[in-house]
Each structure stands twice: as structure tokens, then as C-alpha cells.
Design a protein around this motif. Structure first.
Motif, mmCIF file in Angstrom:
data_model
loop_
_atom_site.group_PDB
_atom_site.id
_atom_site.type_symbol
_atom_site.label_atom_id
_atom_site.label_comp_id
_atom_site.label_asym_id
_atom_site.label_seq_id
_atom_site.Cartn_x
_atom_site.Cartn_y
_atom_site.Cartn_z
ATOM 1 N N HIS A 34 -22.480 22.831 20.240
ATOM 2 C CA HIS A 34 -23.869 22.731 19.782
ATOM 3 C C HIS A 34 -24.760 23.578 20.694
ATOM 4 O O HIS A 34 -25.588 24.371 20.225
ATOM 5 C CB HIS A 34 -24.309 21.268 19.797
ATOM 6 C CG HIS A 34 -25.437 20.948 18.873
ATOM 7 N ND1 HIS A 34 -26.753 21.178 19.211
ATOM 8 C CD2 HIS A 34 -25.464 20.427 17.614
ATOM 9 C CE1 HIS A 34 -27.540 20.784 18.201
ATOM 10 N NE2 HIS A 34 -26.773 20.336 17.218
ATOM 11 N N HIS A 35 -24.581 23.421 22.006
ATOM 12 C CA HIS A 35 -25.326 24.220 22.977
ATOM 13 C C HIS A 35 -24.961 25.699 22.856
ATOM 14 O O HIS A 35 -25.825 26.572 22.987
ATOM 15 C CB HIS A 35 -25.011 23.740 24.396
ATOM 16 C CG HIS A 35 -25.870 22.608 24.882
ATOM 17 N ND1 HIS A 35 -26.623 21.813 24.052
ATOM 18 C CD2 HIS A 35 -26.099 22.146 26.157
ATOM 19 C CE1 HIS A 35 -27.271 20.914 24.788
ATOM 20 N NE2 HIS A 35 -26.976 21.104 26.060
ATOM 21 N N GLN A 36 -23.680 25.981 22.645
ATOM 22 C CA GLN A 36 -23.243 27.378 22.551
ATOM 23 C C GLN A 36 -23.952 28.091 21.392
ATOM 24 O O GLN A 36 -24.324 29.259 21.515
ATOM 25 C CB GLN A 36 -21.722 27.440 22.380
ATOM 26 C CG GLN A 36 -20.968 27.117 23.669
ATOM 27 C CD GLN A 36 -19.482 26.918 23.443
ATOM 28 O OE1 GLN A 36 -19.034 26.616 22.330
ATOM 29 N NE2 GLN A 36 -18.697 27.084 24.496
ATOM 30 N N GLN A 37 -24.130 27.378 20.290
ATOM 31 C CA GLN A 37 -24.836 27.995 19.168
ATOM 32 C C GLN A 37 -26.305 28.225 19.512
ATOM 33 O O GLN A 37 -26.887 29.259 19.158
ATOM 34 C CB GLN A 37 -24.721 27.139 17.906
ATOM 35 C CG GLN A 37 -25.291 27.857 16.678
ATOM 36 C CD GLN A 37 -25.141 27.045 15.405
ATOM 37 O OE1 GLN A 37 -25.785 26.006 15.246
ATOM 38 N NE2 GLN A 37 -24.308 27.521 14.495
ATOM 39 N N ALA A 38 -26.905 27.278 20.216
ATOM 40 C CA ALA A 38 -28.299 27.456 20.644
ATOM 41 C C ALA A 38 -28.430 28.688 21.547
ATOM 42 O O ALA A 38 -29.417 29.424 21.469
ATOM 43 C CB ALA A 38 -28.782 26.206 21.380
ATOM 44 N N LEU A 39 -27.433 28.919 22.391
ATOM 45 C CA LEU A 39 -27.455 30.098 23.265
ATOM 46 C C LEU A 39 -27.347 31.379 22.441
ATOM 47 O O LEU A 39 -28.013 32.377 22.757
ATOM 48 C CB LEU A 39 -26.313 30.030 24.289
ATOM 49 C CG LEU A 39 -26.395 28.921 25.341
ATOM 50 C CD1 LEU A 39 -25.256 29.070 26.354
ATOM 51 C CD2 LEU A 39 -27.729 28.926 26.065
ATOM 52 N N GLN A 40 -26.511 31.356 21.403
ATOM 53 C CA GLN A 40 -26.412 32.515 20.510
ATOM 54 C C GLN A 40 -27.779 32.834 19.909
ATOM 55 O O GLN A 40 -28.206 33.993 19.876
ATOM 56 C CB GLN A 40 -25.433 32.225 19.361
ATOM 57 C CG GLN A 40 -23.960 32.331 19.717
ATOM 58 C CD GLN A 40 -23.096 32.149 18.481
ATOM 59 O OE1 GLN A 40 -23.387 31.316 17.613
ATOM 60 N NE2 GLN A 40 -22.027 32.917 18.380
ATOM 61 N N MET A 41 -28.457 31.800 19.445
ATOM 62 C CA MET A 41 -29.769 31.977 18.832
ATOM 63 C C MET A 41 -30.788 32.457 19.862
ATOM 64 O O MET A 41 -31.613 33.331 19.596
ATOM 65 C CB MET A 41 -30.220 30.661 18.197
ATOM 66 C CG MET A 41 -29.319 30.183 17.059
ATOM 67 S SD MET A 41 -29.638 28.461 16.568
ATOM 68 C CE MET A 41 -31.249 28.608 15.792
ATOM 69 N N ALA A 42 -30.732 31.892 21.067
ATOM 70 C CA ALA A 42 -31.691 32.253 22.117
ATOM 71 C C ALA A 42 -31.521 33.707 22.543
ATOM 72 O O ALA A 42 -32.508 34.406 22.821
ATOM 73 C CB ALA A 42 -31.523 31.322 23.315
ATOM 74 N N ARG A 43 -30.280 34.186 22.602
ATOM 75 C CA ARG A 43 -30.038 35.577 23.011
ATOM 76 C C ARG A 43 -30.616 36.558 21.993
ATOM 77 O O ARG A 43 -31.054 37.660 22.350
ATOM 78 C CB ARG A 43 -28.542 35.808 23.196
ATOM 79 C CG ARG A 43 -27.957 35.092 24.417
ATOM 80 C CD ARG A 43 -26.517 35.497 24.668
ATOM 81 N NE ARG A 43 -25.911 34.645 25.694
ATOM 82 C CZ ARG A 43 -25.031 33.684 25.432
ATOM 83 N NH1 ARG A 43 -24.651 33.458 24.178
ATOM 84 N NH2 ARG A 43 -24.538 32.960 26.411
ATOM 85 N N MET A 44 -30.608 36.184 20.722
ATOM 86 C CA MET A 44 -31.167 37.061 19.688
ATOM 87 C C MET A 44 -32.662 37.292 19.917
ATOM 88 O O MET A 44 -33.194 38.355 19.610
ATOM 89 C CB MET A 44 -30.965 36.450 18.297
ATOM 90 C CG MET A 44 -29.531 36.371 17.826
ATOM 91 S SD MET A 44 -29.492 35.670 16.142
ATOM 92 C CE MET A 44 -27.799 35.113 16.041
#
Length: 210
Positions: free
Chosen positions: A65-75
Motif C-alpha cells: 500500500h505504501h509502495q504504491q503511494a511512493l510510486q504516485m508521489a514520485r510522479m
């Protein structure tokens, strides 16, 4: 004569009483040591086993769940137009990356599987059966990746609000049912931080819509 017998009898009784007292004291001492040893062993066992299935579920679910949030944040670094959105995304990254490392450490200590950061993580098939609320599907992630400027800001905030709401739901379950102290403390921190960020994002959405 009677006086002598009485004295001898009393002396014998006193000796017997002293011996009995010494025996009882010795037994009491042994029992105390045994109790202390047993208590220490139980404490050690409790420390080693102070987690339950909910703690494992929380860590194994919150990591991707956090890993996906990091993907979104990097964008957001390249695609967002708002400085506020970029700042929020960076704060999300700085908060959640260390939490992933912490939860991964727990799982290794417990001898449990640590979720991998697979490229396809969070896509529709995974999200649908994962039991993790708020996860984006492939369509959402692809749409976010293609967006830029104000359109990205609006979509990022909309999706991240939903994502955070899912994380809060998962954290509330851990607070209610988890046993491992550090995990329930982390869950409480997630609820506090992400609830505040949800409010912040909703305000930013109001600005964006305006």
C-alpha cells in the motif's frame, strides 16, 4: 526429675521447631527462585511471541500500500504544477519509505514473507483480491502517469485521498486487533498523519477546482 524432663522436652521441641523453620525457609527459597525463573522464561517467551496474525496482515498489506503511494508521489516531482502538491508528495515519500523498511524488518524477525515491490504491484488483479482498501488499479495508475500540470494535480489529490482513506481503515483495524506494540503505535501514527493529509488534500482540491 520432673523439672529435668520438662526442660529436655522443651529443648527437643524448640530444636524441632527450628529445624522445621529452616526446612520451610529453604523450600520457600527454592520456590521463589523457581517462580522467578519461570517468570523470566514466560517474559522472554512473551517478548518473542508478542505479535498476532493481525500484526502480520497489517505489515504485509501496508507495505505494498505504501509502495504504491511512493510510486504516485514520485510522479509528482515531474508532472505536478502546484508547489503545494509537490511538497505534499515529498512529505509522503519521506514518511512512508522508512515505514516500509520498519515493517519489512518486523516480518523478517517473525519469519514471515516480505511483499516484493513488483512492477505490477497495485494493478487491478492484485488490488481486487488483496483486501487492501484504497489501492489504485492499473487504469488509475496509467491515467495518472499520462497526466501533467493542473490535471495531474487534481487527479493525484483525488486518488491520494482515496488511498489515504484506505490506509486509515487498515490502520484502525490494526489498532483494534493488533498485539505487537510497535505495530499498533505505527498504526496510530498512520491514522494521525494521513487523516491530517486528507484534510490538507481536500482543501487543495478546493483550490484546484476554483
Amino acid at each position: 526429675m520432673n523439672s529435668t524432663r520438662t526442660f529436655v522436652h522443651r529443648t527437643a521441641l524448640a530444636a524441632t521447631a527450628v529445624t522445621a523453620a529452616l526446612v520451610l525457609a529453604a523450600c520457600g527459597g527454592d520456590g521463589g527462585d523457581s517462580d522467578a525463573a519461570a517468570g523470566a522464561a514466560a517474559s522472554s517467551s512473551a517478548s518473542a511471541e508478542a505479535h498476532n496474525a493481525q500484526d502480520v496482515t497489517f505489515a504485509q498489506g501496508m507495505i505494498p500500500h505504501h509502495q504504491q503511494a511512493l510510486q504516485m508521489a514520485r510522479m509528482a516531482a515531474d508532472r505536478a504544477s502546484s508547489a503545494e502538491v509537490k511538497d505534499l508528495a515529498e512529505r509522503i515519500r519521506k514518511a512512508q519509505d522508512p515505514e516500509i523498511k520498519t515493517m519489512s524488518g518486523w516480518l523478517r524477525t517473525w519469519g514471515e514473507d516480505v511483499p516484493s515491490a513488483a512492477p505490477g504491484m497495485g494493478h487491478s488483479g492484485h488490488s481486487g483480491g488483496s483486501g487492501m482498501p484504497g489501492m489504485m488499479d492499473a487504469k488509475d495508475m496509467d491515467e495518472l502517469m499520462k497526466a501533467s500540470g493542473k490535471a495531474f494535480d487534481t487527479l493525484f489529490l483525488t486518488l491520494m485521498v482515496e488511498h489515504h482513506e484506505g490506509a486509515v481503515e487498515m490502520a484502525e483495524s490494526e489498532k483494534a486487533e493488533g498485539r505487537y506494540g510497535p505495530a499498533t503505535e505505527l498504526a496510530d501514527a498512520v491514522v494521525t498523519a494521513q487523516t491530517a493529509e486528507i484534510k490538507e488534500m481536500n482543501k487543495l482540491l478546493g483550490k484546484t477546482a476554483g
